[in-house]
Design a protein around this motif. Structure first.
Motif, PDB file in Angstrom:
ATOM      1  N   ASN A   2      92.928  43.300  85.793  1.00 35.16           N
ATOM      2  CA  ASN A   2      93.184  41.745  85.490  1.00 35.16           C
ATOM      3  C   ASN A   2      94.556  41.407  85.306  1.00 35.16           C
ATOM      4  OD1 ASN A   2      90.330  41.393  85.844  1.00 35.16           O
ATOM      5  ND2 ASN A   2      89.836  41.657  83.653  1.00 35.16           N
ATOM      6  N   PHE A  23      81.786  35.264  77.895  1.00 40.22           N
ATOM      7  CA  PHE A  23      82.610  36.140  78.217  1.00 40.22           C
ATOM      8  C   PHE A  23      82.193  37.396  79.315  1.00 40.22           C
ATOM      9  CE2 PHE A  23      80.674  37.464  74.499  1.00 40.22           C
ATOM     10  CZ  PHE A  23      80.271  38.781  74.655  1.00 40.22           C
ATOM     11  N   GLN A  24      83.081  37.793  79.841  1.00 38.68           N
ATOM     12  CA  GLN A  24      82.927  38.958  81.023  1.00 38.68           C
ATOM     13  C   GLN A  24      83.186  40.327  80.418  1.00 38.68           C
ATOM     14  OE1 GLN A  24      83.680  38.185  85.267  1.00 38.68           O
ATOM     15  NE2 GLN A  24      84.358  40.183  85.457  1.00 38.68           N
ATOM     16  N   ASN A  25      82.185  41.094  80.639  1.00 40.53           N
ATOM     17  CA  ASN A  25      82.405  42.482  80.105  1.00 40.53           C
ATOM     18  C   ASN A  25      83.106  43.317  81.379  1.00 40.53           C
ATOM     19  OD1 ASN A  25      81.031  42.342  77.726  1.00 40.53           O
ATOM     20  ND2 ASN A  25      79.099  42.233  78.786  1.00 40.53           N
ATOM     21  N   GLY A  53      81.424  43.533  84.240  1.00 36.62           N
ATOM     22  CA  GLY A  53      81.209  42.429  85.270  1.00 36.62           C
ATOM     23  C   GLY A  53      80.230  41.663  84.943  1.00 36.62           C
ATOM     24  N   THR A  54      79.290  42.205  83.709  1.00 38.29           N
ATOM     25  CA  THR A  54      78.096  41.326  83.365  1.00 38.29           C
ATOM     26  C   THR A  54      78.499  40.171  82.294  1.00 38.29           C
ATOM     27  OG1 THR A  54      77.872  42.839  81.540  1.00 38.29           O
ATOM     28  CG2 THR A  54      76.664  43.171  83.375  1.00 38.29           C
ATOM     29  N   LEU A  55      77.749  39.105  82.037  1.00 41.22           N
ATOM     30  CA  LEU A  55      78.262  38.159  81.425  1.00 41.22           C
ATOM     31  C   LEU A  55      77.437  38.066  79.899  1.00 41.22           C
ATOM     32  CD1 LEU A  55      78.437  35.163  84.019  1.00 41.22           C
ATOM     33  CD2 LEU A  55      80.491  36.577  82.909  1.00 41.22           C
ATOM     34  N   GLU A  56      77.870  37.715  78.973  1.00 43.05           N
ATOM     35  CA  GLU A  56      77.329  37.523  77.709  1.00 43.05           C
ATOM     36  C   GLU A  56      77.858  36.188  77.011  1.00 43.05           C
ATOM     37  OE1 GLU A  56      76.741  40.805  74.913  1.00 43.05           O
ATOM     38  OE2 GLU A  56      77.521  42.070  76.459  1.00 43.05           O
ATOM     39  N   ASN A  57      77.229  35.907  76.072  1.00 42.15           N
ATOM     40  CA  ASN A  57      77.563  34.628  75.103  1.00 42.15           C
ATOM     41  C   ASN A  57      77.367  35.030  73.620  1.00 42.15           C
ATOM     42  OD1 ASN A  57      75.006  33.289  74.331  1.00 42.15           O
ATOM     43  ND2 ASN A  57      74.439  33.678  76.611  1.00 42.15           N
TER      44      ASN A  57
END
Length: 206
Positions: free
Chosen positions: A42, A69-71, A74-78
């Motif tokens: 990144n 946010f992205q881990n 590549g997975t997304l969490e909130n």
């Protein structure tokens, strides 16, 4: 003659040994190195400093803020932050990570039994399992060599490109009786090395 019971015990011992060796495999990428590689991936993205949003004039209370946010995988969490406080709509709501910006030049990673830390012209090597034997500077390219006792450690050869200025590449290679840490520099420098606690060594470029 080997009985069925003895065969079962032998199989269990072999299986346990294989599992133990798998868990201590020095080639498994640990969390530090995974995080470092994600930072390098990144590198082209701007780092968060301060973002703001202006709320409309009829806003009087801020109930919550949701961060998506992205881990690393590549997975997304909130995450939802409950606020429930009154606000003055004249002033924008800000999200900031200024402390991280001051520390953005820091980089952590590991190779085999060695942990590394970089910040500006400072490079730290930590290896509680191995004692230092010698260190010196080579030319073409400029490389700081640090030899450590191998002490029956596993055979290992690994390298990582940092993508940073001052310290370009770092590698660890096993020899007959030692581990050689090679730190490739991006130019010609002098350096000093200080010995800290728990076999920690700090290199400072000049």
């Amino acid at each position: 003659m080997i009985t069925t019971k003895r065969l079962c015990i032998l199989f269990i011992c072999l299986f346990s040994s294989m599992c133990l060796n798998a868990n201590t495999n020095p080639f498994v990428i640990n969390a530090n190195q995974r995080d470092f590689q994600a930072q390098q991936k990144n590198k082209g993205k701007k780092h968060l400093t301060t973002e703001s949003i202006q709320l409309p004039s009829n806003a009087r209370e801020l109930k919550s803020v949701t961060l998506i946010f992205q881990n690393i995988d590549g997975t997304l969490e909130n995450r939802e932050l409950r606020i429930d406080k009154t606000i003055d709509w004249h002033y924008p709501i800000k999200i900031t990570q200024q402390e991280a910006v001051r520390n953005i030049a820091k980089r952590y990673f590991s190779l085999n039994d060695f942990e590394f830390f970089m910040e500006g012209t400072t490079f730290v090597i930590s290896s509680p399992k191995h004692r230092i034997l010698r260190h010196f500077l080579l030319a073409n390219p400029a490389t700081i060599i640090v030899d450590f006792s191998r002490d029956r450690g596993n055979s290992y050869d690994g390298k990582i490109g940092t993508g940073e200025k001052y310290f370009s590449d770092v590698s660890v290679n096993s020899k007959n009786d030692l581990y050689r840490v090679s730190i490739v520099l991006d130019g010609i420098y002098q350096y000093t090395m200080k010995h800290g606690k728990n076999n920690t060594y700090t290199i400072e470029l000049k």
